[in-house]
Write a protein that holds these residues in place. Structure first.
Motif, PDB file in Angstrom:
ATOM      1  N   PRO A  17      46.864  52.539  35.394  1.00  0.00           N
ATOM      2  CA  PRO A  17      45.926  52.080  36.824  1.00  0.00           C
ATOM      3  C   PRO A  17      44.585  51.412  35.967  1.00  0.00           C
ATOM      4  CG  PRO A  17      46.962  53.981  37.424  1.00  0.00           C
ATOM      5  CD  PRO A  17      47.236  53.997  35.935  1.00  0.00           C
ATOM      6  N   PRO A  18      43.935  52.085  35.366  1.00  0.00           N
ATOM      7  CA  PRO A  18      42.679  51.395  35.066  1.00  0.00           C
ATOM      8  C   PRO A  18      42.894  49.829  34.209  1.00  0.00           C
ATOM      9  CG  PRO A  18      42.693  53.440  33.991  1.00  0.00           C
ATOM     10  CD  PRO A  18      43.723  53.331  34.899  1.00  0.00           C
ATOM     11  N   LEU A  23      43.540  43.857  34.359  1.00  0.00           N
ATOM     12  CA  LEU A  23      44.099  42.695  34.214  1.00  0.00           C
ATOM     13  C   LEU A  23      43.861  41.973  35.728  1.00  0.00           C
ATOM     14  CD1 LEU A  23      47.488  44.037  32.748  1.00  0.00           C
ATOM     15  CD2 LEU A  23      45.696  42.363  31.836  1.00  0.00           C
ATOM     16  N   LEU A  24      43.626  42.717  36.713  1.00  0.00           N
ATOM     17  CA  LEU A  24      43.602  42.081  38.092  1.00  0.00           C
ATOM     18  C   LEU A  24      42.130  41.192  37.663  1.00  0.00           C
ATOM     19  CD1 LEU A  24      44.951  44.497  40.746  1.00  0.00           C
ATOM     20  CD2 LEU A  24      45.895  42.331  39.765  1.00  0.00           C
ATOM     21  N   LEU A  25      41.187  41.800  37.283  1.00  0.00           N
ATOM     22  CA  LEU A  25      39.887  41.160  37.137  1.00  0.00           C
ATOM     23  C   LEU A  25      39.782  40.135  36.141  1.00  0.00           C
ATOM     24  CD1 LEU A  25      37.579  44.437  36.931  1.00  0.00           C
ATOM     25  CD2 LEU A  25      37.694  42.772  38.994  1.00  0.00           C
ATOM     26  N   MET A  26      40.947  40.320  35.089  1.00  0.00           N
ATOM     27  CA  MET A  26      40.917  39.273  34.214  1.00  0.00           C
ATOM     28  C   MET A  26      41.579  37.806  34.913  1.00  0.00           C
ATOM     29  SD  MET A  26      42.147  39.258  30.117  1.00  0.00           S
ATOM     30  CE  MET A  26      44.197  39.291  30.523  1.00  0.00           C
ATOM     31  N   SER A  27      42.522  38.211  35.541  1.00  0.00           N
ATOM     32  CA  SER A  27      43.525  36.969  36.364  1.00  0.00           C
ATOM     33  C   SER A  27      42.616  36.217  36.983  1.00  0.00           C
ATOM     34  CB  SER A  27      44.405  37.912  37.279  1.00  0.00           C
ATOM     35  OG  SER A  27      43.773  38.322  38.300  1.00  0.00           O
ATOM     36  N   ASN A  28      41.244  36.483  37.460  1.00  0.00           N
ATOM     37  CA  ASN A  28      40.694  35.402  38.052  1.00  0.00           C
ATOM     38  C   ASN A  28      39.960  34.434  37.024  1.00  0.00           C
ATOM     39  OD1 ASN A  28      40.467  36.728  40.445  1.00  0.00           O
ATOM     40  ND2 ASN A  28      38.937  38.245  39.970  1.00  0.00           N
ATOM     41  N   LEU A  81      47.075  50.581  45.257  1.00  0.00           N
ATOM     42  CA  LEU A  81      45.619  50.558  46.047  1.00  0.00           C
ATOM     43  C   LEU A  81      44.733  49.535  45.085  1.00  0.00           C
ATOM     44  CD1 LEU A  81      44.826  54.162  46.432  1.00  0.00           C
ATOM     45  CD2 LEU A  81      45.245  52.396  48.224  1.00  0.00           C
ATOM     46  N   HIS A  82      44.933  49.354  43.924  1.00  0.00           N
ATOM     47  CA  HIS A  82      44.347  48.336  43.160  1.00  0.00           C
ATOM     48  C   HIS A  82      44.495  46.759  43.602  1.00  0.00           C
ATOM     49  CE1 HIS A  82      42.104  51.223  40.711  1.00  0.00           C
ATOM     50  NE2 HIS A  82      43.318  51.481  39.898  1.00  0.00           N
ATOM     51  N   PHE A  83      45.805  46.548  43.908  1.00  0.00           N
ATOM     52  CA  PHE A  83      46.152  45.538  44.174  1.00  0.00           C
ATOM     53  C   PHE A  83      45.549  45.055  45.530  1.00  0.00           C
ATOM     54  CE2 PHE A  83      49.580  45.036  41.057  1.00  0.00           C
ATOM     55  CZ  PHE A  83      49.734  43.901  41.052  1.00  0.00           C
ATOM     56  N   THR A  84      45.819  46.079  46.510  1.00  0.00           N
ATOM     57  CA  THR A  84      45.318  45.729  47.867  1.00  0.00           C
ATOM     58  C   THR A  84      43.705  45.325  47.856  1.00  0.00           C
ATOM     59  OG1 THR A  84      47.033  47.278  48.693  1.00  0.00           O
ATOM     60  CG2 THR A  84      45.348  46.716  50.260  1.00  0.00           C
ATOM     61  N   PHE A  85      43.165  46.293  47.171  1.00  0.00           N
ATOM     62  CA  PHE A  85      41.644  45.977  47.051  1.00  0.00           C
ATOM     63  C   PHE A  85      41.468  44.510  46.313  1.00  0.00           C
ATOM     64  CE2 PHE A  85      37.702  46.063  44.531  1.00  0.00           C
ATOM     65  CZ  PHE A  85      36.651  46.350  45.666  1.00  0.00           C
ATOM     66  N   ALA A  86      41.965  44.226  45.357  1.00  0.00           N
ATOM     67  CA  ALA A  86      41.773  42.830  44.838  1.00  0.00           C
ATOM     68  C   ALA A  86      42.235  41.769  45.858  1.00  0.00           C
ATOM     69  CB  ALA A  86      42.757  42.619  43.317  1.00  0.00           C
ATOM     70  N   VAL A  87      43.316  41.866  46.467  1.00  0.00           N
ATOM     71  CA  VAL A  87      43.730  40.875  47.585  1.00  0.00           C
ATOM     72  C   VAL A  87      42.660  40.794  48.612  1.00  0.00           C
ATOM     73  CG1 VAL A  87      45.440  40.281  49.339  1.00  0.00           C
ATOM     74  CG2 VAL A  87      46.253  41.066  46.866  1.00  0.00           C
TER      75      VAL A  87
END
Length: 181
Positions: A17-18, A23-28, A81-87
């Motif tokens: 999860p972390p 990775l989601l932060l890096m995807s920006n 939850l991380h995906f939902t927050f990122a979206v």
């Protein structure tokens, strides 16, 4: 990026999860679609290891025992939850995820279905996510019942045929979806 995902295989399940959050932060910063697709593929592979039949020659008993199913469900829930927050923070990420789901519409895994349901909690994507889910189920139903499509015999596919004809796979899908919701 390939080096990052090679290292991902060496991580413990609880460390995912972390890792996914970073990775989601890096995807920006770029290559968002590639990162999102690879993250989905990692969880699909883990899901297939859990539901792999040890009698099958493609997987060993060690692969099946490597990850506990309950642990994987908790990790997948945290990642959702991380995906939902990122979206919610970046609406273009939601658009990219929906494009990926549209391209994979005929064989969504249980993780992808649950992720699609969690993304549908974002008001902006509610109708789009549910439409993709409905079309995916319709496509699987048609392929499975009318064409007896061979790709639908994989564990990745959630179909009506599996729910009615194959009890253990249906109970897995229903259990996973209820555990995440």
């Amino acid at each position: 990026m390939t080096r990052i995902f090679k290292e991902c295989n060496k991580l413990e399940v609880q460390e995912l999860p972390p890792f996914v959050y970073q990775l989601l932060l890096m995807s920006n910063s770029g290559k968002r679609n590639a990162i999102l697709m690879r993250v989905l593929d990692v969880f699909n592979q883990m899901d297939s290891k859990i539901h792999c039949n040890p009698a099958n020659t493609q997987c060993s008993l060690a692969e099946v025992m490597e990850i506990a199913e309950e642990e994987l469900i908790h990790v997948q829930g945290t990642v959702m939850l991380h995906f939902t927050f990122a979206v919610k923070q970046d609406l273009s990420m939601g658009q990219d995820l929906l494009k990926i789901f549209r391209s994979r519409m005929t064989s969504l895994s249980s993780f992808e279905v649950a992720l699609l349901l969690s993304i549908s909690s974002v008001h902006r994507y509610e109708n789009k996510a549910m439409d993709i889910l409905k079309k995916s189920i319709e496509n699987d139903f048609v392929l499975c019942h009318y064409f007896d499509h061979p790709s639908l015999s994989q564990n990745r596919c959630i179909t009506f045929k599996k729910c009615t004809a194959r009890g253990s796979e249906a109970s897995h899908g229903c259990m996973n979806l209820h555990a995440w919701i």
